[in-house]
Write a protein that holds these residues in place. Structure first.
Motif, PDB file in Angstrom:
ATOM      1  N   ASP A  38      20.348 -11.999  -6.799  1.00 40.21           N
ATOM      2  CA  ASP A  38      19.619 -11.532  -7.969  1.00 40.21           C
ATOM      3  C   ASP A  38      18.606 -10.470  -7.541  1.00 40.21           C
ATOM      4  OD1 ASP A  38      18.069 -11.112 -10.152  1.00 40.21           O
ATOM      5  OD2 ASP A  38      17.431 -13.209 -10.408  1.00 40.21           O
ATOM      6  N   LEU A  39      18.755  -9.268  -8.080  1.00 38.83           N
ATOM      7  CA  LEU A  39      17.893  -8.173  -7.629  1.00 38.83           C
ATOM      8  C   LEU A  39      16.438  -8.356  -8.043  1.00 38.83           C
ATOM      9  CD1 LEU A  39      20.153  -5.055  -8.132  1.00 38.83           C
ATOM     10  CD2 LEU A  39      19.707  -6.364  -6.051  1.00 38.83           C
ATOM     11  N   ASN A  40      16.195  -9.295  -8.936  1.00 37.62           N
ATOM     12  CA  ASN A  40      14.803  -9.549  -9.305  1.00 37.62           C
ATOM     13  C   ASN A  40      14.160 -10.598  -8.415  1.00 37.62           C
ATOM     14  OD1 ASN A  40      14.708  -7.743 -11.496  1.00 37.62           O
ATOM     15  ND2 ASN A  40      15.967  -9.199 -12.652  1.00 37.62           N
ATOM     16  N   ALA A  41      14.949 -11.163  -7.496  1.00 43.60           N
ATOM     17  CA  ALA A  41      14.407 -12.173  -6.583  1.00 43.60           C
ATOM     18  C   ALA A  41      15.113 -12.009  -5.246  1.00 43.60           C
ATOM     19  CB  ALA A  41      14.629 -13.573  -7.141  1.00 43.60           C
ATOM     20  N   GLN A  42      14.760 -10.926  -4.514  1.00 42.58           N
ATOM     21  CA  GLN A  42      15.504 -10.589  -3.306  1.00 42.58           C
ATOM     22  C   GLN A  42      15.003 -11.318  -2.068  1.00 42.58           C
ATOM     23  OE1 GLN A  42      16.298  -6.412  -2.827  1.00 42.58           O
ATOM     24  NE2 GLN A  42      16.106  -6.026  -5.004  1.00 42.58           N
ATOM     25  N   SER A  43      13.820 -11.927  -2.175  1.00 39.37           N
ATOM     26  CA  SER A  43      13.369 -12.738  -1.051  1.00 39.37           C
ATOM     27  C   SER A  43      12.738 -14.004  -1.623  1.00 39.37           C
ATOM     28  CB  SER A  43      12.379 -11.969  -0.179  1.00 39.37           C
ATOM     29  OG  SER A  43      11.222 -11.652  -0.906  1.00 39.37           O
ATOM     30  N   GLY A 445      23.396  -2.476  -4.364  1.00 44.51           N
ATOM     31  CA  GLY A 445      23.247  -2.658  -5.797  1.00 44.51           C
ATOM     32  C   GLY A 445      21.828  -2.366  -6.273  1.00 44.51           C
ATOM     33  N   ASP A 446      20.858  -2.434  -5.358  1.00 50.47           N
ATOM     34  CA  ASP A 446      19.492  -2.075  -5.740  1.00 50.47           C
ATOM     35  C   ASP A 446      19.294  -0.592  -5.430  1.00 50.47           C
ATOM     36  OD1 ASP A 446      16.851  -1.594  -6.128  1.00 50.47           O
ATOM     37  OD2 ASP A 446      16.107  -3.249  -4.895  1.00 50.47           O
ATOM     38  N   TRP A 447      19.479   0.242  -6.419  1.00 50.46           N
ATOM     39  CA  TRP A 447      19.373   1.675  -6.151  1.00 50.46           C
ATOM     40  C   TRP A 447      18.025   2.215  -6.569  1.00 50.46           C
ATOM     41  CZ3 TRP A 447      22.381   1.451  -2.596  1.00 50.46           C
ATOM     42  CH2 TRP A 447      23.642   0.869  -2.688  1.00 50.46           C
ATOM     43  N   SER A 448      17.024   1.338  -6.660  1.00 58.12           N
ATOM     44  CA  SER A 448      15.680   1.848  -6.913  1.00 58.12           C
ATOM     45  C   SER A 448      15.107   2.336  -5.578  1.00 58.12           C
ATOM     46  CB  SER A 448      14.814   0.750  -7.524  1.00 58.12           C
ATOM     47  OG  SER A 448      14.728  -0.359  -6.663  1.00 58.12           O
ATOM     48  N   ALA A 449      14.128   3.237  -5.646  1.00 59.92           N
ATOM     49  CA  ALA A 449      13.539   3.788  -4.426  1.00 59.92           C
ATOM     50  C   ALA A 449      12.070   3.411  -4.368  1.00 59.92           C
ATOM     51  CB  ALA A 449      13.702   5.304  -4.419  1.00 59.92           C
ATOM     52  N   GLY A 450      11.422   3.693  -3.222  1.00 58.02           N
ATOM     53  CA  GLY A 450      10.000   3.423  -3.127  1.00 58.02           C
ATOM     54  C   GLY A 450       9.685   2.086  -2.477  1.00 58.02           C
ATOM     55  N   TRP A 516       4.061  -6.905  -1.067  1.00 58.21           N
ATOM     56  CA  TRP A 516       5.230  -7.519  -1.690  1.00 58.21           C
ATOM     57  C   TRP A 516       5.326  -7.061  -3.133  1.00 58.21           C
ATOM     58  CZ3 TRP A 516       8.764  -9.235   1.255  1.00 58.21           C
ATOM     59  CH2 TRP A 516       8.489  -9.948   2.418  1.00 58.21           C
ATOM     60  N   LEU A 517       6.494  -6.619  -3.543  1.00 57.54           N
ATOM     61  CA  LEU A 517       6.699  -6.287  -4.949  1.00 57.54           C
ATOM     62  C   LEU A 517       7.222  -7.538  -5.653  1.00 57.54           C
ATOM     63  CD1 LEU A 517       8.270  -2.757  -4.462  1.00 57.54           C
ATOM     64  CD2 LEU A 517       5.887  -3.391  -4.784  1.00 57.54           C
ATOM     65  N   LEU A 518       7.125  -7.538  -6.974  1.00 54.37           N
ATOM     66  CA  LEU A 518       7.455  -8.755  -7.722  1.00 54.37           C
ATOM     67  C   LEU A 518       8.900  -9.193  -7.513  1.00 54.37           C
ATOM     68  CD1 LEU A 518       5.550  -8.189 -11.063  1.00 54.37           C
ATOM     69  CD2 LEU A 518       5.013  -9.761  -9.175  1.00 54.37           C
ATOM     70  N   ASN A 519       9.800  -8.235  -7.274  1.00 55.43           N
ATOM     71  CA  ASN A 519      11.191  -8.623  -7.097  1.00 55.43           C
ATOM     72  C   ASN A 519      11.523  -8.993  -5.648  1.00 55.43           C
ATOM     73  OD1 ASN A 519      11.118  -6.026  -6.103  1.00 55.43           O
ATOM     74  ND2 ASN A 519      12.046  -5.135  -7.939  1.00 55.43           N
ATOM     75  N   GLY A 520      10.489  -9.220  -4.833  1.00 59.53           N
ATOM     76  CA  GLY A 520      10.723  -9.732  -3.485  1.00 59.53           C
ATOM     77  C   GLY A 520      11.031  -8.664  -2.458  1.00 59.53           C
ATOM     78  N   THR A 521      10.872  -7.389  -2.828  1.00 62.51           N
ATOM     79  CA  THR A 521      11.063  -6.338  -1.833  1.00 62.51           C
ATOM     80  C   THR A 521       9.703  -5.942  -1.262  1.00 62.51           C
ATOM     81  OG1 THR A 521      10.951  -4.665  -3.557  1.00 62.51           O
ATOM     82  CG2 THR A 521      13.147  -5.411  -2.912  1.00 62.51           C
ATOM     83  N   LEU A 522       9.759  -5.231  -0.150  1.00 61.12           N
ATOM     84  CA  LEU A 522       8.544  -4.869   0.569  1.00 61.12           C
ATOM     85  C   LEU A 522       8.301  -3.371   0.448  1.00 61.12           C
ATOM     86  CD1 LEU A 522       6.482  -6.200   2.613  1.00 61.12           C
ATOM     87  CD2 LEU A 522       7.935  -5.297   4.417  1.00 61.12           C
ATOM     88  N   ARG A 523       7.049  -3.000   0.236  1.00 59.54           N
ATOM     89  CA  ARG A 523       6.703  -1.578   0.239  1.00 59.54           C
ATOM     90  C   ARG A 523       5.728  -1.346   1.383  1.00 59.54           C
ATOM     91  NH1 ARG A 523       4.415   0.376  -5.259  1.00 59.54           N
ATOM     92  NH2 ARG A 523       6.597   0.781  -5.733  1.00 59.54           N
ATOM     93  N   ILE A 524       5.917  -0.242   2.118  1.00 54.54           N
ATOM     94  CA  ILE A 524       5.004   0.085   3.211  1.00 54.54           C
ATOM     95  C   ILE A 524       3.893   0.940   2.617  1.00 54.54           C
ATOM     96  CG2 ILE A 524       4.811   1.106   5.522  1.00 54.54           C
ATOM     97  CD1 ILE A 524       6.936  -1.083   5.343  1.00 54.54           C
TER      98      ILE A 524
HETATM   99  C1  LIG Z   1      11.578  -3.815  -7.690  1.00 60.15           C
HETATM  100  O1  LIG Z   1      10.219  -3.575  -8.001  1.00 60.15           O
HETATM  101  C2  LIG Z   1       9.779  -2.235  -7.821  1.00 60.15           C
HETATM  102  C3  LIG Z   1       8.288  -2.177  -8.116  1.00 60.15           C
HETATM  103  O2  LIG Z   1       8.009  -2.769  -9.306  1.00 60.15           O
HETATM  104  C4  LIG Z   1      10.556  -1.297  -8.712  1.00 60.15           C
HETATM  105  O3  LIG Z   1      10.167   0.030  -8.470  1.00 60.15           O
HETATM  106  C5  LIG Z   1      12.026  -1.462  -8.436  1.00 60.15           C
HETATM  107  O4  LIG Z   1      12.756  -0.680  -9.355  1.00 60.15           O
HETATM  108  C6  LIG Z   1      12.442  -2.913  -8.559  1.00 60.15           C
HETATM  109  N1  LIG Z   1      13.828  -3.042  -8.193  1.00 60.15           N
HETATM  110  C7  LIG Z   1      14.753  -3.490  -9.046  1.00 60.15           C
HETATM  111  C8  LIG Z   1      16.141  -3.558  -8.562  1.00 60.15           C
HETATM  112  O5  LIG Z   1      14.470  -3.837 -10.174  1.00 60.15           O
END
Ligand SMILES: *[C@@H]1O[C@H](CO)[C@@H](O)[C@H](O)[C@H]1NC(C)=O
Ligand SMILES: *[C@@H]1O[C@H](CO)[C@@H](O)[C@H](O)[C@H]1NC(C)=O
Ligand SMILES: *[C@@H]1O[C@H](CO)[C@@H](O)[C@H](O)[C@H]1NC(C)=O
Ligand SMILES: *[C@@H]1O[C@H](CO)[C@@H](O)[C@H](O)[C@H]1NC(C)=O
Ligand SMILES: CC(=O)N[C@H]1CO[C@H](CO)[C@@H](O)[C@@H]1O
Length: 670
Positions: A38-43, A445-450, A516-524
């Protein structure tokens, strides 16, 4: 060969055309890629601690140690490739203008065994205490030499010239290493002269050691009697039985710029790479090797997805200006990159579209593709690809399936643009040598950046407070710490540095600040030690540069700022009120302290003075400011820009001057 041609025909659409296009779209539309989690809960939080997280791909808190049961070392991984591919092509090289020639898995394994036997004949010991330095450009022989060491349990020390002679000699001495060195490298000679406990092969041309041209003399191929192969063959009178490396055997890596050898084990390598295999679940078949093999990132990619699956690796000709030609010839499916290269491709694409109409079409097409991407569809056969992008893709060989970028952050704009135009998967990773290059990785599948994705299945990531810098885990921010199978065993014979990097619970303190971002990804978001990299990969220690500039007469305080997305430095300078007015008067400009701070000619004079002082003090060109802002108010404890010990509060200064910083970067040409 390095110009990108973009072809944008003017699109005139009748209703009929629109209908047939719609039909075409329905046929070619690919089903969205199913993300592995689930891309909203990656960790997932470990032990209920939101700042301590592991991959959502794991069933529980037990980390992934290896992927295939029989591949626990780099040696095993190659052997697996050998079983899969046998006489299939393994390592490729080419001469200018010619197609690639290939050396098979079987040949590579044989040559490695002969070379390894030869090393033993020359006095190397078949155990993990024996270090062998490899000092050469990316070539098939590099990989063969490395495998030779693993075949006999020896530890490899990759060397490269930007390390500096001193660092190399230091490390080699620590380990009493043997050294395999390419004759072409100028530095090789210096090293050889200073350091000769086991001079293995300086006089032998590593370049031509194995090319199969004279089979009767040496089946695996020397061309002259000074060749490494010939020498090794005679030393190796008979080839020795293999004594492969075990999981805990070392492979050494040298930390860039500092004489520290990071001890990486075969287990580290197997874990990181298996993590990546697990995430990608794809097996790619051709990759291009041009990033320095001495860097962990490049090494891992090759061992990993390539050899383990019996895939091919083609080497560039050794000249970066011919890289694009090599890529067109090789047609790789997998392309490891550093952000700098992606930036260049991005600039080239934009630069090649000059007419406003074409530019509008390009941007429109990019937006359409980006919309598709956000629903998980990655493809290179959409209408927009046909019309606009396939020409660009052809410049990268036209077969790319995925690109992996790491080693420095990439700008979200560039990443999203290229994901659309190149029509292949682009992953972003984050890590460092001390954790075998990998720590987090973006999820398919997670093609968001940042952000840099979620933790790899082989490691956990935890944030810890940095009170000095105002980062607190209660806000989801802090220093990134890593623990797991990919974390190294310490620095060679340097307990102090090891203790700084690894705490008693085994957490590696990265020095990077993450969120930590809400979806469990890390931002530097920052760097703890005040050291950063510019976009071209140079390390900058701003405080050292500031100390140099403080010697300038008109300068009272200075703050040097850089950014790993930018290639040059800028600064905030507070002029010395005592001397500034007179100093400027001598240059024919009169005014109040405040007015002078805004005067463009004054700024220019100060910058020139600083550059001259910097040059005299030996600052390299990339260490010099390219623009500055003159600020009339001192940094002080009371305005919150100095610490009680009178050090700059870098984070706060950066925040206060954000606007000036942005302006300077938007106006200075790079
Ligand atoms: C995860 O969260 C970041 C920051 O809110 C957002 O930019 C990104 O699009 C999100 N990724 C997904 C797959 O929703
Ligand atoms: C390498 O060559 C130089 C001269 O070309 C010679 O002096 C030196 O002894 C040689 N070293 C070895 C190990 O053969
Ligand atoms: C190497 O080749 C040169 C000429 O090609 C020859 O003079 C020399 O004797 C050879 N050396 C050995 C050790 O065979
Ligand atoms: C599209 O991608 C596939 C691999 O996914 C590749 O085989 C094909 O050649 C690509 N087409 C173009 C036009 O790049
Ligand atoms: C691909 C590989 O083998 N090593 C990787 C370990 O993981 C990071 C991603 O976090 C990659 O950047 C490395 O290349």
């Amino acid at each position: 060969p390095r110009t990108y041609v973009i072809y944008v025909p003017s699109v005139t659409m009748s209703v009929g055309a629109l209908a047939s296009l719609t039909a075409y779209w329905l046929v070619t539309r690919r089903r969205p890629m199913q993300p592995p989690c689930d891309l909203n809960a990656q960790s997932i939080a470990v032990q209920g601690e939101p700042n301590w997280r592991r991959s959502a791909l794991l069933k529980d808190d037990a980390l992934l140690e290896f992927y295939y049961d029989d591949t626990r070392t780099a040696y095993d991984m190659f052997q697996r490739g050998l079983r899969v591919a046998g006489n299939g092509p393994c390592l490729g090289f080419r001469k200018p203008g010619e197609p690639y020639q290939w050396i098979s898995y079987t040949e590579v394994a044989e040559q490695a065994q002969v070379l390894g036997s030869g090393l033993l004949g020359k006095g190397c010991q078949p155990n993990p205490e024996q270090f062998v330095g490899i000092f050469a450009q990316n070539r098939p022989e590099w990989i063969i030499s490395e495998l030779a060491c693993y075949t006999f349990s020896m530890a490899v020390v990759p060397l490269y010239d930007t390390l500096g002679e001193e660092a190399m000699v230091h490390i080699l001495n620590l380990g009493k290493a043997g050294i395999l060195c390419s004759k072409r490298w100028r530095m090789g000679k210096c090293i050889y002269n200073q350091y000769t406990p086991i001079p293995l092969a300086y006089n032998y041309s590593l370049e031509r050691a194995f090319l199969p041209t004279l089979p009767e003399m040496c089946p695996w191929g020397p061309t002259d009697n000074l060749s490494l192969c010939y020498e090794m063959n005679s030393c190796a009178a008979q080839s020795r039985a293999v004594m492969p490396s075990s999981k805990l055997n070392r492979v050494l890596f040298i930390w860039p710029g500092k004489p520290k050898g990071a001890m990486i084990t075969h287990g580290n390598i197997a874990s990181n790479s298996s993590s990546v295999i697990k995430i990608l679940e794809v097996c790619s078949d051709v990759s291009i090797s041009y990033l320095p093999l001495a860097h962990m990132f490049e090494r891992m990619i090759q061992v990993v997805s390539m050899f383990c699956h019996g895939a091919r690796v083609g080497f560039y000709q050794g000249d970066i200006s011919l890289l694009m030609d090599d890529i067109k010839t090789l047609k790789p499916t997998f392309f490891p990159v550093v952000p700098r290269l992606l930036n260049r491709i991005y600039d080239k694409i934009l630069g090649s579209v000059t007419s406003p109409l074409r530019r509008a079409v390009l941007h429109y097409a990019v937006r359409r593709k980006q919309a598709e991407l956000s629903s998980g569809v990655v493809r290179n056969n959409s209408l927009w690809d046909r019309l606009v992008f396939n020409r660009i893709q052809a410049n990268l060989g036209g077969n790319l399936r995925f690109i992996l970028t790491a080693s420095a952050p990439i700008s979200p704009t560039v990443l999203s643009f290229l994901r659309a135009t190149l029509g292949c998967l682009i992953f972003e990773g984050y890590g460092q040598t001390e954790c075998t290059a990998g720590c987090t990785f973006s999820m398919p599948g997670d093609w968001s950046a940042g952000h840099v994705g979620a933790p790899l299945p082989c490691a956990m990531v935890k944030l810890v407070d940095i009170p000095d810098m105002n980062y607190y885990t209660k806000n989801g921010e802090g220093e990134i710490c890593i623990r797991g199978h990919s974390v190294f065993r310490g620095y060679l014979k340097d307990e102090e540095k090891t203790a700084e990097a690894l705490d008693s619970d085994g957490w590696l303190h990265s020095g990077d600040v993450g969120q930590w971002l809400l979806n469990g990804t890390l931002r530097i978001i920052d760097r703890k030690k005040h050291i950063f990299k510019l976009s071209q990969g140079e390390y900058i220690a701003p405080e050292r540069i500031e100390n140099v500039y403080m010697r300038c007469v008109p300068v009272l305080q200075v703050f040097v700022h850089g950014d790993s997305l930018k290639s040059h430095l800028i600064g905030i300078v507070v002029p010395d009120p005592e001397v500034f007015i007179d100093w400027v008067k001598e240059r024919g400009i009169i005014g109040s302290y405040k007015e002078l701070c805004q005067h463009p000619d004054v700024k220019k004079a100060v910058l020139e003075d600083m550059t001259a002082v910097g040059k005299e003090a030996g600052l390299k060109s990339f260490e010099q400011l390219k623009d500055l802002h003159l600020h009339p108010e001192m940094f002080s404890v009371s305005n919150g820009l100095l610490t009680p010990t009178l050090k700059s509060r870098r984070v706060d200064i950066r925040r206060v001057f954000q606007e000036q910083i942005t302006n300077m970067y938007s106006t200075t040409a790079i």
